[in-house]
Motif scaffolding. Structure first.
Motif, PDB file in Angstrom:
ATOM      1  N   THR A   1       0.828  -1.202   0.000  1.00 43.17           N
ATOM      2  CA  THR A   1       0.000   0.000   0.000  1.00 43.17           C
ATOM      3  C   THR A   1       0.863   1.253   0.000  1.00 43.17           C
ATOM      4  OG1 THR A   1      -1.699  -1.214   1.230  1.00 43.17           O
ATOM      5  CG2 THR A   1      -1.876   1.181   1.189  1.00 43.17           C
ATOM      6  N   THR A   2       1.966   1.228   0.741  1.00 42.01           N
ATOM      7  CA  THR A   2       2.887   2.367   0.745  1.00 42.01           C
ATOM      8  C   THR A   2       3.427   2.631  -0.654  1.00 42.01           C
ATOM      9  OG1 THR A   2       3.532   1.967   3.044  1.00 42.01           O
ATOM     10  CG2 THR A   2       5.068   3.225   1.678  1.00 42.01           C
TER      11      THR A   2
ATOM     12  N   ARG B   1       0.790   4.167  -2.868  1.00 44.36           N
ATOM     13  CA  ARG B   1       0.542   5.598  -2.633  1.00 44.36           C
ATOM     14  C   ARG B   1       1.465   6.456  -3.488  1.00 44.36           C
ATOM     15  NH1 ARG B   1       0.047   4.039   2.930  1.00 44.36           N
ATOM     16  NH2 ARG B   1      -2.120   4.217   3.593  1.00 44.36           N
TER      17      ARG B   1
ATOM     18  N   ASN C   1      -0.013   8.998  -6.403  1.00 42.53           N
ATOM     19  CA  ASN C   1       0.260  10.441  -6.476  1.00 42.53           C
ATOM     20  C   ASN C   1       0.848  10.814  -7.825  1.00 42.53           C
ATOM     21  OD1 ASN C   1      -0.651  11.177  -3.890  1.00 42.53           O
ATOM     22  ND2 ASN C   1       1.256  10.502  -2.949  1.00 42.53           N
TER      23      ASN C   1
ATOM     24  N   ASP D   1      -5.738   8.435  -0.798  1.00 39.30           N
ATOM     25  CA  ASP D   1      -5.029   8.566  -2.077  1.00 39.30           C
ATOM     26  C   ASP D   1      -5.648   7.712  -3.181  1.00 39.30           C
ATOM     27  OD1 ASP D   1      -2.948  10.381  -1.355  1.00 39.30           O
ATOM     28  OD2 ASP D   1      -1.910   8.758  -0.317  1.00 39.30           O
TER      29      ASP D   1
END
Length: 350
Positions: A15-16, A19, A23, A49
């Motif tokens: 998930t990090t 993100r 973006n 996000d």
């Protein structure tokens, strides 16, 4: 081009990484739909996000007190539900499925003959030049069939193969790293029992431990500061900590390496990826490893100095342009461009 991005929701590393990609897609004006699986929907957090993302149960593993429980993992796999979810996910309107080890969207794409491009740390183990300390042949088969793809891009700390790209870490160490607080230590051991972590840390009162854990509420037990999961709070503490104690997940290790934080890793027992991560970083001289919650290992590690930082890229726009260009078998240029600015390289691609 219409893109569906499938993300493995087990743990927070995938998930990090998503993100950062989300973006970039948004800044470049590219509309992307997001699909997650691997944990109950109510357990996701800080998901703004990803807009109106979708999720389902998918496939995941069961851990108990820092160990992978193979029997309970097998018992928890609901293959009938998984097959129904694959069939229910309509991917016919997408030109591309971009996939980070997420099985439902990957299999839906394979069955519908929609191109699937994988980008994950797990995919790096498909290439023989990548260190294989804990990797067995059946692990490679599992990776290929768990989330099948037409092209597999592996994410790793070194350019072991032309199909390997560096991690994207969304901040610049020189600009955003606060001066490290020498007695501050960040602890993230979500697969360990919280009471066992507290027992480990209690005998080191000269250090201030900031311990994030899914079972924690915000509270302080003298020098042990418990924190419930929060991405913003975690990053703030990561920036000015002197070191990180963690399971051997790839993404957090990468963030710590970029910020020059020393690492003490306790790999999840029975999970080959974490065992391989820990041994690879130990061989590279960028982490110490403990195979159980070991006060002696912690005491020794606390006396060590910080490590030199890696400069991993923060902007994945080169990768996004490569995806949008559609020439997905032309990997060499992408590989060379992404690794050109990374320091601390010890190997070249095979």
């Amino acid at each position: 081009m219409k893109i569906l991005y499938g993300v493995q929701g087990t743990g927070n590393g995938h998930t990090t990484r998503a993100r950062v990609m989300a973006n970039c897609f948004r800044n470049m004006g590219i509309s992307v739909d997001y699909f997650f699986s691997g944990r109950p929907s109510e357990n996701y957090f800080d998901m703004h996000d990803f807009g109106d993302y979708r999720s389902c149960r998918g496939l995941s593993f069961v851990t108990e007190r820092g160990q992978l429980n193979r029997l309970k993992t097998f018992q928890s796999l609901k293959f009938g539900e998984f097959i129904r979810d694959v069939r229910k996910l309509d991917v016919s309107g997408y030109d591309l499925i971009f996939n980070d080890f997420e099985p439902v969207s990957a299999w839906a794409g394979k069955l519908a003959k929609v191109p699937v491009i994988a980008m994950s740390h797990q995919a790096s183990y498909l290439y023989d030049a990548v260190p294989q300390f804990a990797v067995q042949p059946w692990h490679k088969a599992l990776i290929r069939y768990f989330a099948p793809a037409d092209i597999h891009l592996g994410v790793h700390w070194q350019p072991f193969d032309k199909h390997i790209i560096p991690p994207f870490i969304p901040y610049e160490a020189e600009q955003e790293q606060c001066a490290s607080i020498i007695n501050k230590v960040l602890v993230y051991l979500p697969f360990e029992a919280l009471d066992s972590i507290i027992e480990l840390l209690k005998d080191f009162p000269d250090k201030e431990f900031y311990c994030y854990h899914p079972d924690a509420d915000n509270a302080s037990l003298q020098h042990i500061h418990l924190r419930k999961p929060s991405r913003s709070g975690f990053i703030q503490d990561l920036r000015n900590t002197s070191g990180v104690i963690a399971n051997a997940g790839f993404e957090l290790s990468s963030e710590a390496l970029k910020l020059g934080k020393k690492l003490l890793l306790k790999p999840l027992d029975g999970q080959f990826e974490q065992q391989n991560n820990a041994q690879t970083l130990a061989e590279l001289g960028h982490a110490q490893v403990m195979n159980y919650l070991n006060a002696g290992a912690l005491e020794e590690w606390l006396q060590t100095d910080a490590k030199a930082s890696f400069y991993f890229p923060s902007d994945p726009s080169l990768l996004v342009n490569w995806l949008m260009g559609g020439q997905w078998h032309n990997i060499d240029l992408l590989h060379n461009q992404l690794w050109s600015g990374v320091n601390n390289l010890y190997v070249k691609a095979a």
